[in-house]
Each structure stands twice: as structure tokens, then as C-alpha cells.
Design a protein around this motif. Structure first.
Motif, PDB file in Angstrom:
ATOM      1  N   THR A 133      28.634  50.983  33.437  1.00 28.06           N
ATOM      2  CA  THR A 133      29.891  50.244  34.537  1.00 28.06           C
ATOM      3  C   THR A 133      31.182  50.499  34.236  1.00 28.06           C
ATOM      4  O   THR A 133      30.733  50.367  33.355  1.00 28.06           O
ATOM      5  CB  THR A 133      29.723  48.447  33.633  1.00 28.06           C
ATOM      6  N   LEU A 134      31.554  50.893  35.759  1.00 29.76           N
ATOM      7  CA  LEU A 134      32.654  51.135  35.725  1.00 29.76           C
ATOM      8  C   LEU A 134      33.434  49.816  35.686  1.00 29.76           C
ATOM      9  O   LEU A 134      32.990  48.640  36.801  1.00 29.76           O
ATOM     10  CB  LEU A 134      32.897  51.612  37.249  1.00 29.76           C
ATOM     11  N   VAL A 135      34.455  49.571  35.228  1.00 31.01           N
ATOM     12  CA  VAL A 135      35.384  48.815  35.046  1.00 31.01           C
ATOM     13  C   VAL A 135      36.295  48.713  34.652  1.00 31.01           C
ATOM     14  O   VAL A 135      37.309  49.849  35.132  1.00 31.01           O
ATOM     15  CB  VAL A 135      35.730  48.479  33.326  1.00 31.01           C
ATOM     16  N   VAL A 136      36.927  48.736  36.889  1.00 32.41           N
ATOM     17  CA  VAL A 136      38.733  47.977  37.147  1.00 32.41           C
ATOM     18  C   VAL A 136      39.606  46.861  36.093  1.00 32.41           C
ATOM     19  O   VAL A 136      39.098  45.684  36.657  1.00 32.41           O
ATOM     20  CB  VAL A 136      38.276  47.699  38.620  1.00 32.41           C
ATOM     21  N   VAL A 137      40.418  47.164  35.227  1.00 31.66           N
ATOM     22  CA  VAL A 137      41.346  46.502  34.801  1.00 31.66           C
ATOM     23  C   VAL A 137      42.280  46.223  34.708  1.00 31.66           C
ATOM     24  O   VAL A 137      43.441  46.839  35.199  1.00 31.66           O
ATOM     25  CB  VAL A 137      41.195  46.712  33.559  1.00 31.66           C
ATOM     26  N   GLU A 138      42.561  44.008  35.159  1.00 27.94           N
ATOM     27  CA  GLU A 138      44.369  44.342  35.794  1.00 27.94           C
ATOM     28  C   GLU A 138      44.695  43.807  34.460  1.00 27.94           C
ATOM     29  O   GLU A 138      44.488  43.193  33.575  1.00 27.94           O
ATOM     30  CB  GLU A 138      44.006  43.204  36.481  1.00 27.94           C
ATOM     31  N   VAL A 139      45.641  44.255  34.014  1.00 31.10           N
ATOM     32  CA  VAL A 139      46.709  44.059  33.164  1.00 31.10           C
ATOM     33  C   VAL A 139      47.838  43.262  33.573  1.00 31.10           C
ATOM     34  O   VAL A 139      48.467  43.796  34.309  1.00 31.10           O
ATOM     35  CB  VAL A 139      46.912  45.321  32.193  1.00 31.10           C
ATOM     36  N   LYS A 140      48.056  42.295  32.975  1.00 32.36           N
ATOM     37  CA  LYS A 140      48.940  41.412  32.825  1.00 32.36           C
ATOM     38  C   LYS A 140      49.414  41.045  31.630  1.00 32.36           C
ATOM     39  O   LYS A 140      49.297  40.499  30.643  1.00 32.36           O
ATOM     40  CB  LYS A 140      48.691  39.617  33.835  1.00 32.36           C
ATOM     41  N   THR A 141      50.998  41.492  31.518  1.00 32.64           N
ATOM     42  CA  THR A 141      52.036  41.016  30.377  1.00 32.64           C
ATOM     43  C   THR A 141      52.468  40.195  30.815  1.00 32.64           C
ATOM     44  O   THR A 141      54.075  40.308  31.454  1.00 32.64           O
ATOM     45  CB  THR A 141      52.572  42.275  29.811  1.00 32.64           C
ATOM     46  N   GLY A 196      29.364  58.033  42.917  1.00 31.58           N
ATOM     47  CA  GLY A 196      28.502  57.573  43.708  1.00 31.58           C
ATOM     48  C   GLY A 196      28.033  56.078  43.524  1.00 31.58           C
ATOM     49  O   GLY A 196      28.816  55.474  43.577  1.00 31.58           O
ATOM     50  N   TRP A 197      27.302  55.540  43.561  1.00 35.22           N
ATOM     51  CA  TRP A 197      26.286  54.490  43.791  1.00 35.22           C
ATOM     52  C   TRP A 197      27.135  54.144  42.198  1.00 35.22           C
ATOM     53  O   TRP A 197      26.552  54.374  41.456  1.00 35.22           O
ATOM     54  CB  TRP A 197      25.553  53.892  43.988  1.00 35.22           C
ATOM     55  N   VAL A 198      27.094  52.764  42.086  1.00 34.61           N
ATOM     56  CA  VAL A 198      27.784  52.381  40.379  1.00 34.61           C
ATOM     57  C   VAL A 198      28.010  51.353  40.419  1.00 34.61           C
ATOM     58  O   VAL A 198      29.039  50.523  41.572  1.00 34.61           O
ATOM     59  CB  VAL A 198      28.942  52.888  40.046  1.00 34.61           C
ATOM     60  N   GLU A 199      27.597  50.431  38.969  1.00 34.11           N
ATOM     61  CA  GLU A 199      28.312  49.240  39.496  1.00 34.11           C
ATOM     62  C   GLU A 199      29.885  48.930  38.593  1.00 34.11           C
ATOM     63  O   GLU A 199      29.895  49.954  37.825  1.00 34.11           O
ATOM     64  CB  GLU A 199      27.313  48.758  37.737  1.00 34.11           C
ATOM     65  N   VAL A 200      29.778  48.097  39.274  1.00 38.54           N
ATOM     66  CA  VAL A 200      31.655  47.614  39.009  1.00 38.54           C
ATOM     67  C   VAL A 200      31.914  46.197  39.473  1.00 38.54           C
ATOM     68  O   VAL A 200      31.080  45.748  39.381  1.00 38.54           O
ATOM     69  CB  VAL A 200      32.366  48.639  40.476  1.00 38.54           C
ATOM     70  N   ARG A 201      32.603  46.461  37.845  1.00 42.45           N
ATOM     71  CA  ARG A 201      32.841  45.234  36.691  1.00 42.45           C
ATOM     72  C   ARG A 201      34.232  44.916  37.283  1.00 42.45           C
ATOM     73  O   ARG A 201      35.221  45.764  36.606  1.00 42.45           O
ATOM     74  CB  ARG A 201      32.819  44.667  35.794  1.00 42.45           C
ATOM     75  N   PHE A 202      35.178  43.553  37.420  1.00 43.26           N
ATOM     76  CA  PHE A 202      36.916  43.687  37.311  1.00 43.26           C
ATOM     77  C   PHE A 202      36.644  43.036  36.005  1.00 43.26           C
ATOM     78  O   PHE A 202      36.145  41.588  36.375  1.00 43.26           O
ATOM     79  CB  PHE A 202      36.820  43.086  38.527  1.00 43.26           C
ATOM     80  N   ASP A 203      38.245  42.858  35.319  1.00 38.18           N
ATOM     81  CA  ASP A 203      38.173  42.413  33.956  1.00 38.18           C
ATOM     82  C   ASP A 203      39.824  42.224  34.176  1.00 38.18           C
ATOM     83  O   ASP A 203      40.779  42.866  35.217  1.00 38.18           O
ATOM     84  CB  ASP A 203      37.934  43.071  33.215  1.00 38.18           C
ATOM     85  N   VAL A 204      40.286  41.166  33.931  1.00 32.43           N
ATOM     86  CA  VAL A 204      41.399  41.236  33.484  1.00 32.43           C
ATOM     87  C   VAL A 204      42.105  41.540  31.568  1.00 32.43           C
ATOM     88  O   VAL A 204      40.868  40.352  30.814  1.00 32.43           O
ATOM     89  CB  VAL A 204      41.920  39.822  34.346  1.00 32.43           C
TER      90      VAL A 204
END
Length: 119
Positions: A48-56, A91-99
Motif C-alpha cells: 500500500t502506498l501511504v500519503v502522510v500528512e504531518v501536523k506538529t 500504475g494501479w496501487v492501493e493508496v491510504r491516507f494517514d495523519v
């Protein structure tokens, strides 16, 4: 002289990157920018490709860091993820969004919370 907010944000991204790596994710990209915006971290968790938003933040007087991630922000992250995938010819890949929330309070240990699959 460096901007204190930028320094705090970079420190939070360092902490988040280390935290995720210690839990088995592989960080592929950091502070990826294009004309439409920036992705803090892009990582892989298994397949899984994970896009991470970091909040500090340095406190919670204005709310928990993760509370600042709005629906509009998540929609923008989705568009940016599509651009990242196209730019890297993925190409096609499962993407997850994390914080990842990072609290850096004077005289206290850094607190990290990971919220996987927020969107």
C-alpha cells in the motif's frame, strides 16, 4: 534567520518519518512539491502506498494537531497523490491516507499519534 514554524514543521516531519520507519513503513518521498501543493511524506506499507500528512504543534490550546486536517485538506491530498503517482509513473496501487500528529512541548517527551486510513 529561519522561520520558527518551518523549523517546528521540519522537526515534526523528522519525528514522523522515524516513527513510521520504526514501524516497518518505507519512506519514499518527503516534502514532494508541485504547483498545486506539497505532500509531507509518501511511504509504502507492504503493498500500500501511504500519503502522510504531518501536523506538529507545541500545545493543544488551539486543538489537537490532527484536528487541523479538514475535509478540504484531505481532498487536496487526494489530488496531490494522483499527481505524485503520475509524476512517478506508478500504475494501479492501493493508496491510504494517514495523519501523524506530533506534539513538541517544552520539558516533556515528544508525543506521536498515528491515524491510519483517515480518508
Amino acid at each position: 534567520m529561519p522561520n520558527p514554524r518551518a523549523v517546528l514543521g521540519a522537526h515534526g516531519e523528522d519525528v514522523a518519518s522515524r516513527y513510521l520507519t520504526e514501524r516497518g513503513l518505507v519512506v519514499l518521498d518527503r516534502n514532494w512539491r508541485c504547483r498545486q501543493g506539497e505532500l509531507d511524506l509518501v511511504a509504502v506499507d507492504g503493498q500500500t502506498l501511504v500519503v502522510v500528512e504531518v501536523k506538529t504543534r507545541t500545545g493543544v490550546a488551539f486543538g489537537h494537531p490532527a484536528e487541523s486536517v479538514t475535509r478540504e485538506k484531505l481532498l487536496r491530498l487526494r489530488r496531490l497523490a494522483q499527481l505524485w503517482l503520475a509524476a512517478h509513473r506508478v500504475g494501479w496501487v492501493e493508496v491510504r491516507f494517514d495523519v501523524v500528529s506530533v506534539l513538541v512541548r517544552p520539558g516533556r517527551p515528544v508525543e506521536v499519534e498515528h491515524f491510519p486510513g483517515v480518508y
